[in-house]
Motif scaffolding. Structure first.
Motif, PDB file in Angstrom:
ATOM      1  N   ASP A 181      37.318  -9.165  -4.663  1.00  0.00           N
ATOM      2  CA  ASP A 181      36.226  -8.197  -4.554  1.00  0.00           C
ATOM      3  C   ASP A 181      34.895  -8.903  -4.769  1.00  0.00           C
ATOM      4  O   ASP A 181      34.718  -9.631  -5.757  1.00  0.00           O
ATOM      5  CB  ASP A 181      36.391  -7.073  -5.579  1.00  0.00           C
ATOM      6  N   GLU A 182      33.960  -8.664  -3.847  1.00  0.00           N
ATOM      7  CA  GLU A 182      32.634  -9.278  -3.939  1.00  0.00           C
ATOM      8  C   GLU A 182      31.631  -8.287  -4.516  1.00  0.00           C
ATOM      9  O   GLU A 182      31.573  -7.129  -4.108  1.00  0.00           O
ATOM     10  CB  GLU A 182      32.176  -9.749  -2.556  1.00  0.00           C
ATOM     11  N   TYR A 234      28.528 -12.033  -8.253  1.00  0.00           N
ATOM     12  CA  TYR A 234      29.783 -12.738  -8.526  1.00  0.00           C
ATOM     13  C   TYR A 234      30.896 -12.190  -7.652  1.00  0.00           C
ATOM     14  O   TYR A 234      30.769 -11.114  -7.042  1.00  0.00           O
ATOM     15  CB  TYR A 234      30.172 -12.636 -10.003  1.00  0.00           C
ATOM     16  N   THR A 235      31.994 -12.920  -7.583  1.00  0.00           N
ATOM     17  CA  THR A 235      33.207 -12.496  -6.875  1.00  0.00           C
ATOM     18  C   THR A 235      34.356 -12.476  -7.870  1.00  0.00           C
ATOM     19  O   THR A 235      34.480 -13.372  -8.704  1.00  0.00           O
ATOM     20  CB  THR A 235      33.533 -13.458  -5.718  1.00  0.00           C
ATOM     21  N   VAL A 262      39.789 -13.628 -12.575  1.00  0.00           N
ATOM     22  CA  VAL A 262      38.806 -14.708 -12.641  1.00  0.00           C
ATOM     23  C   VAL A 262      37.559 -14.256 -11.901  1.00  0.00           C
ATOM     24  O   VAL A 262      37.660 -13.703 -10.796  1.00  0.00           O
ATOM     25  CB  VAL A 262      39.350 -16.012 -12.004  1.00  0.00           C
ATOM     26  N   THR A 263      36.390 -14.457 -12.500  1.00  0.00           N
ATOM     27  CA  THR A 263      35.134 -14.184 -11.807  1.00  0.00           C
ATOM     28  C   THR A 263      34.425 -15.507 -11.554  1.00  0.00           C
ATOM     29  O   THR A 263      34.423 -16.404 -12.404  1.00  0.00           O
ATOM     30  CB  THR A 263      34.224 -13.252 -12.625  1.00  0.00           C
ATOM     31  N   LEU A 264      33.820 -15.623 -10.364  1.00  0.00           N
ATOM     32  CA  LEU A 264      33.162 -16.857  -9.958  1.00  0.00           C
ATOM     33  C   LEU A 264      31.790 -16.546  -9.362  1.00  0.00           C
ATOM     34  O   LEU A 264      31.597 -15.477  -8.750  1.00  0.00           O
ATOM     35  CB  LEU A 264      33.990 -17.617  -8.918  1.00  0.00           C
ATOM     36  N   ASP A 265      30.847 -17.467  -9.512  1.00  0.00           N
ATOM     37  CA  ASP A 265      29.542 -17.287  -8.877  1.00  0.00           C
ATOM     38  C   ASP A 265      29.578 -17.805  -7.444  1.00  0.00           C
ATOM     39  O   ASP A 265      30.627 -18.253  -6.954  1.00  0.00           O
ATOM     40  CB  ASP A 265      28.432 -17.944  -9.698  1.00  0.00           C
ATOM     41  N   ASN A 309      31.607 -21.581  -9.396  1.00  0.00           N
ATOM     42  CA  ASN A 309      31.740 -21.880 -10.820  1.00  0.00           C
ATOM     43  C   ASN A 309      32.424 -20.689 -11.484  1.00  0.00           C
ATOM     44  O   ASN A 309      32.059 -19.525 -11.238  1.00  0.00           O
ATOM     45  CB  ASN A 309      30.375 -22.112 -11.471  1.00  0.00           C
ATOM     46  N   ILE A 310      33.433 -20.960 -12.310  1.00  0.00           N
ATOM     47  CA  ILE A 310      34.135 -19.877 -12.996  1.00  0.00           C
ATOM     48  C   ILE A 310      33.266 -19.345 -14.130  1.00  0.00           C
ATOM     49  O   ILE A 310      32.828 -20.088 -15.005  1.00  0.00           O
ATOM     50  CB  ILE A 310      35.492 -20.370 -13.528  1.00  0.00           C
ATOM     51  N   LEU A 311      33.010 -18.035 -14.072  1.00  0.00           N
ATOM     52  CA  LEU A 311      32.167 -17.382 -15.079  1.00  0.00           C
ATOM     53  C   LEU A 311      32.995 -16.839 -16.245  1.00  0.00           C
ATOM     54  O   LEU A 311      32.578 -16.923 -17.400  1.00  0.00           O
ATOM     55  CB  LEU A 311      31.382 -16.232 -14.432  1.00  0.00           C
ATOM     56  N   SER A 312      34.133 -16.276 -15.941  1.00  0.00           N
ATOM     57  CA  SER A 312      34.991 -15.697 -16.976  1.00  0.00           C
ATOM     58  C   SER A 312      36.390 -15.512 -16.426  1.00  0.00           C
ATOM     59  O   SER A 312      36.597 -15.479 -15.207  1.00  0.00           O
ATOM     60  CB  SER A 312      34.429 -14.352 -17.452  1.00  0.00           C
TER      61      SER A 312
END
Length: 326
Positions: free
Chosen positions: A268-269, A273-274, A295-298, A302-305
């Motif tokens: 999901d975008e 973040y995605t 997993v959330t990524l920018d 880059n993995i955010l959380s």
């Protein structure tokens, strides 16, 4: 099984040990054996302490190496050896036999629930989960409590628990055939079934089902032998794309993949973040699938959380994740 059931099994096995004439005629040995069976019935779950580190480490390792064949042998030697150091006058062989049996019983009963163990290590790392006994089975627990109460009221512990385990063995056979009949029905309806994962619930006549066919996943319930499909999903492999390839490198998602045999994925975008989410299909409860990896990524991947574990509301999941960029 759950901790409480393993404890009462340890006590029951100590009572069963009184059928051994050497144990029966030596009160000191009996006390040593009882300590050994209680400790031995708990020892393989020592890895529960990994929860203090994080969920990813716990999920990847719980019921893994501590339930393996080499570990069972080590527990079986180490525990009676420690007890023997405090009571060197007892018969070590009989102490070892009953303690070792307690460790074996712990691992043996764990393979019959949906979570399973890696009991075949080092020969195989696959999870052995036969899925026809619930992690907490009230019938098994109550039978043990009844046996312990009868022992305290003066019943012979050896014969009491011998009868009890005969009844439980019949119960296991019944549950096996209950599962067999469900799988047979499913295979008769869907001609291309590859796997049926059964997860018994605390209610004796209610089961969760996750069915894998060539093209789809079906999620269902069986109530008193009547099977109802409640969800179906297209079976899609993880896409070979940069964001997914990056996400599965995360420790939480990697731990989920090492454990879960039946899952679907979502990407999901959002504005900044995605989110990549893997959803285990085995444990549907109250319309939700609580076991997930997220997993959330920018935009630069880059993995955010990230998080993996049991979550029963979206609000709690977001609290578990690190603060997202605004």
């Amino acid at each position: 099984m759950d901790t409480g059931t393993h404890i009462v099994m340890g006590v029951a096995l100590g009572g069963l040990a009184t059928l051994d004439p050497v144990v029966q005629n030596d009160p000191t040995l009996f006390n040593a054996v009882l300590a050994g069976t209680i400790i031995g019935s708990q020892a393989p779950d020592l890895d529960t302490i990994l929860k203090l580190r994080n969920n990813a480490v716990y999920i990847r390792n719980h019921r893994g190496i501590t339930h393996s064949m080499p570990a069972v042998g080590l527990w079986g030697i180490a525990i009676p050896s420690v007890i023997y150091a405090f009571a060197p006058e007892v018969n070590f062989f009989h102490l070892w036999i009953w303690t070792f049996l307690a460790v074996i019983l712990h691992v043996f009963v764990d393979v019959f629930n949906a979570y399973g163990t890696q009991a075949y290590r080092p020969f195989s790392k696959r999870w052995v989960a036969y899925g026809f006994i619930n992690t907490f089975d009230p019938y098994i627990f109550l039978l043990h409590l009844i046996g312990i109460i009868a022992w305290n009221l003066g019943a012979d512990p050896g014969y009491t628990f011998l009868i009890l385990y005969f009844v439980i063995a019949l119960y296991y056979v019944k549950r096996y055939f209950d599962k067999h009949e469900m799988v047979k029905k499913i295979n008769g309806y869907y001609r291309d079934v590859e796997e049926v994962v059964t997860s018994p619930t605390i209610r004796h006549n209610v089961w969760r089902l996750a069915i894998t066919t060539k093209d789809k996943f079906y999620v269902g319930r069986a109530v008193s032998g009547h099977i109802v499909i409640v969800d179906e999903f297209q079976r899609k492999p993880l896409p070979d794309m940069p964001i997914m390839n990056k996400a599965i490198q995360d420790d939480n998602m990697d731990a989920f993949l090492s454990f879960s045999p039946v899952y679907r994925w979502e990407i999901d975008e959002y504005d900044h973040y995605t989110e990549v989410r893997l959803i285990d299909l085995r444990y549907r409860s109250k319309g939700r699938y609580p076991f997930v990896a997220v997993v959330t990524l920018d935009d630069d991947l880059n993995i955010l959380s990230s998080y993996t574990g049991w979550i029963f509301s979206e609000e709690k999941l977001q609290k578990k994740l690190d603060a997202l960029p605004t």
